[in-house]
Design a protein around this motif. Structure first.
Motif, PDB file in Angstrom:
ATOM      1  N   THR A 175       2.015  -2.286   4.227  1.00  0.00           N
ATOM      2  CA  THR A 175       0.569  -2.365   4.111  1.00  0.00           C
ATOM      3  C   THR A 175       0.237  -3.003   2.768  1.00  0.00           C
ATOM      4  O   THR A 175       0.766  -2.585   1.734  1.00  0.00           O
ATOM      5  CB  THR A 175      -0.069  -0.962   4.173  1.00  0.00           C
ATOM      6  N   VAL A 176      -0.621  -4.005   2.805  1.00  0.00           N
ATOM      7  CA  VAL A 176      -1.061  -4.669   1.576  1.00  0.00           C
ATOM      8  C   VAL A 176      -2.542  -4.399   1.411  1.00  0.00           C
ATOM      9  O   VAL A 176      -3.325  -4.590   2.343  1.00  0.00           O
ATOM     10  CB  VAL A 176      -0.794  -6.190   1.643  1.00  0.00           C
ATOM     11  N   SER A 177      -2.919  -3.913   0.223  1.00  0.00           N
ATOM     12  CA  SER A 177      -4.325  -3.566   0.029  1.00  0.00           C
ATOM     13  C   SER A 177      -4.838  -4.095  -1.306  1.00  0.00           C
ATOM     14  O   SER A 177      -4.071  -4.439  -2.196  1.00  0.00           O
ATOM     15  CB  SER A 177      -4.507  -2.045   0.100  1.00  0.00           C
ATOM     16  N   GLY A 178      -6.139  -4.125  -1.401  1.00  0.00           N
ATOM     17  CA  GLY A 178      -6.786  -4.587  -2.619  1.00  0.00           C
ATOM     18  C   GLY A 178      -7.368  -5.968  -2.448  1.00  0.00           C
ATOM     19  O   GLY A 178      -7.126  -6.656  -1.453  1.00  0.00           O
ATOM     20  N   GLU A 179      -8.138  -6.368  -3.422  1.00  0.00           N
ATOM     21  CA  GLU A 179      -8.781  -7.670  -3.409  1.00  0.00           C
ATOM     22  C   GLU A 179      -8.962  -8.096  -4.854  1.00  0.00           C
ATOM     23  O   GLU A 179      -9.286  -7.272  -5.716  1.00  0.00           O
ATOM     24  CB  GLU A 179     -10.136  -7.570  -2.705  1.00  0.00           C
ATOM     25  N   LEU A 180      -8.747  -9.366  -5.114  1.00  0.00           N
ATOM     26  CA  LEU A 180      -8.880  -9.868  -6.472  1.00  0.00           C
ATOM     27  C   LEU A 180     -10.367 -10.068  -6.794  1.00  0.00           C
ATOM     28  O   LEU A 180     -11.035 -10.879  -6.156  1.00  0.00           O
ATOM     29  CB  LEU A 180      -8.124 -11.183  -6.620  1.00  0.00           C
ATOM     30  N   LEU A 199       4.081   0.100   0.540  1.00  0.00           N
ATOM     31  CA  LEU A 199       2.751  -0.278   0.078  1.00  0.00           C
ATOM     32  C   LEU A 199       2.863  -1.339  -1.007  1.00  0.00           C
ATOM     33  O   LEU A 199       3.721  -1.248  -1.881  1.00  0.00           O
ATOM     34  CB  LEU A 199       2.020   0.928  -0.525  1.00  0.00           C
ATOM     35  N   ALA A 200       2.004  -2.319  -0.947  1.00  0.00           N
ATOM     36  CA  ALA A 200       1.903  -3.312  -2.015  1.00  0.00           C
ATOM     37  C   ALA A 200       0.434  -3.639  -2.168  1.00  0.00           C
ATOM     38  O   ALA A 200      -0.330  -3.586  -1.201  1.00  0.00           O
ATOM     39  CB  ALA A 200       2.693  -4.564  -1.676  1.00  0.00           C
ATOM     40  N   GLY A 201       0.053  -3.970  -3.382  1.00  0.00           N
ATOM     41  CA  GLY A 201      -1.350  -4.319  -3.538  1.00  0.00           C
ATOM     42  C   GLY A 201      -1.794  -4.449  -4.968  1.00  0.00           C
ATOM     43  O   GLY A 201      -0.989  -4.491  -5.897  1.00  0.00           O
TER      44      GLY A 201
END
Length: 196
Positions: free
Chosen positions: A29-34, A158-160
């Motif tokens: 799962t990849v989460s977050g936003e720049l 998890l990565a993000g």
């Protein structure tokens, strides 16, 4: 900054689709936003304990629509793989020479025309290390850019992108706060990562 796989239009679109599919199949799962204010920024890459960190970082970067460059030891840029590593966004670092990497990196970030995120592993090595290097911190301070606390957690897949961190110039206090954030994550070889 040199042209990379992330700034080559047709290739980047194709590889974003491949990355999303690969991460989904692998259960990540990849989460977050720049945020817009971090289009130019310095990324912490932690934990860094395995050669697998690079491909997963690249997959996550495509998924998150980043424009990353990353620092790696000079030996992986030797022939025949040097051109490929640079195309993947790599910047060779010769640890045997004393050079002004902080100033050069900050200048390159400031001079870049478009968005650019410089990924720096604070451990400086995949091996176990007690002390984190502060190069990423001083690059951000010198360039007057935010630090993005990017993470990878292998047990939970998890990565993000974590929160933005604005350095105050008090390196000891700031590093303690940054390390507290990373205490929750484990690398592929978790015994080699320390946040203390």
């Amino acid at each position: 900054m040199h042209r990379t796989i992330f700034t080559t239009p047709g290739v980047s679109l194709l590889l974003r689709g491949f990355s999303l599919a690969w991460l989904k199949l692998a259960g990540w799962t990849v989460s977050g936003e720049l945020p817009p204010e971090a289009r130019k920024s310095v990324f912490i890459a932690a934990p860094h304990t395995s050669n697998w960190d690079l491909p997963y970082t690249l997959f996550a970067a495509f998924a998150l629509r980043l424009t990353p460059y990353w620092m790696g030891k000079a030996s992986i840029f030797r022939w025949p793989f040097g051109g490929l590593m640079r195309f993947l966004g790599g910047i060779p670092v010769d640890r045997s020479k004393s050079n002004n990497l902080v100033a050069a990196s900050a200048t390159a970030l400031q001079a870049a025309d478009g968005p650019v995120q410089l990924i720096v592993p604070p451990e400086g090595t995949r091996s176990k290390t007690v002390y984190w290097k502060t190069g990423f911190y001083w690059i951000a301070v010198t360039a007057q850019l935010p630090i993005v606390m990017a993470y990878m957690d292998y047990p939970r897949k998890l990565a993000g992108l974590g929160p933005l961190f604005t350095p105050t110039g008090d390196v000891d206090t700031d590093m303690a706060e940054i390390k507290r954030f990373y205490a929750q994550f484990k690398g592929k070889n978790s015994a080699q990562f320390t946040h203390e």
